[in-house]
Design a protein around this motif. Structure first.
Motif, PDB file in Angstrom:
ATOM      1  N   ALA A 132       0.839  -1.196   0.000  1.00 25.52           N
ATOM      2  CA  ALA A 132       0.000   0.000   0.000  1.00 25.52           C
ATOM      3  C   ALA A 132       0.870   1.240   0.000  1.00 25.52           C
ATOM      4  O   ALA A 132       1.983   1.241   0.523  1.00 25.52           O
ATOM      5  CB  ALA A 132      -0.907   0.008   1.219  1.00 25.52           C
ATOM      6  N   LYS A 150      -2.705   5.824   1.500  1.00 25.98           N
ATOM      7  CA  LYS A 150      -3.275   4.560   1.969  1.00 25.98           C
ATOM      8  C   LYS A 150      -3.923   3.759   0.844  1.00 25.98           C
ATOM      9  O   LYS A 150      -4.728   2.884   1.092  1.00 25.98           O
ATOM     10  CB  LYS A 150      -4.302   4.783   3.088  1.00 25.98           C
ATOM     11  N   LEU A 199      -4.280   0.887  -1.575  1.00 27.36           N
ATOM     12  CA  LEU A 199      -3.803  -0.476  -1.669  1.00 27.36           C
ATOM     13  C   LEU A 199      -3.376  -0.716  -3.108  1.00 27.36           C
ATOM     14  O   LEU A 199      -4.158  -0.546  -4.036  1.00 27.36           O
ATOM     15  CB  LEU A 199      -4.914  -1.443  -1.258  1.00 27.36           C
TER      16      LEU A 199
END
Length: 180
Positions: free
Chosen positions: A42, A47, A49
């Motif tokens: 990630a 954040k 992924l």
């Protein structure tokens, strides 16, 4: 277990393609009594992924993706919020203690999928990207995590540094652009 870790490192290091490395990782995990492995990458700041490889049961992954549990996943949220190790015992959450029905459904869905303990680890060299490893164990696995915790940490670190690319799976197609 340490000799097994050395053997695992050899298998993972000298495998030339992603699928062969992944198959070796799953084989070694199974020999250690680990039911499933999840390795993800990630972007640290946003954040997002990037990819996810796992041998968790297909039915569970279908539910996980369909219900968008990614957004509420306690292990991922714990690891993203800077914890290096996060332990979770699925099926123990009481309805009154759950933040939402979705949280309860995910917790008990993991238990129904055959998990008794999940141990997640985060490995980040920079704030840019991080590797996340989750090891899943059967509910009745009689394992003293404190006595072999170092071995589990070492194995997770071996996975984080040697599983460095996605497999061509439906999960990776679905996860493109998902945010933790």
């Amino acid at each position: 277990m340490q000799n097994s870790l050395i053997d695992a490192l050899d298998k993972l290091t000298f495998s030339s393609d992603v699928q062969t490395r992944w198959d070796a990782a799953v084989g070694v995990a199974n020999s250690f009594g680990i039911k499933s492995v999840l390795v993800a990458n990630a972007h640290g700041n946003s954040k997002d992924l990037v990819w996810l490889n796992t041998n968790m049961p297909d039915a569970w992954m279908d539910e996980y993706l369909h219900e968008n549990y990614l957004q509420i996943d306690s292990i991922l949220q714990g690891l993203v919020s800077a914890k290096k190790i996060f332990r979770w015992y699925p099926g123990c959450l009481h309805r009154d203690d759950a933040a939402s029905k979705k949280h309860w459904d995910m917790d008990h869905g993991l238990r129904q999928a055959g998990f008794g303990t999940l141990i997640g680890s985060r490995y980040c060299d920079t704030d840019q990207y991080g590797s996340y490893v989750t090891l899943g164990f059967e509910p009745n696995t009689e394992r003293s995590f404190s006595s072999n915790e170092l071995d589990l940490k070492l194995f997770a670190a071996v996975l984080a540094t040697n599983i460095e690319a996605p497999l061509p799976t439906r999960a990776n197609q679905t996860l493109t652009g998902s945010t933790l």
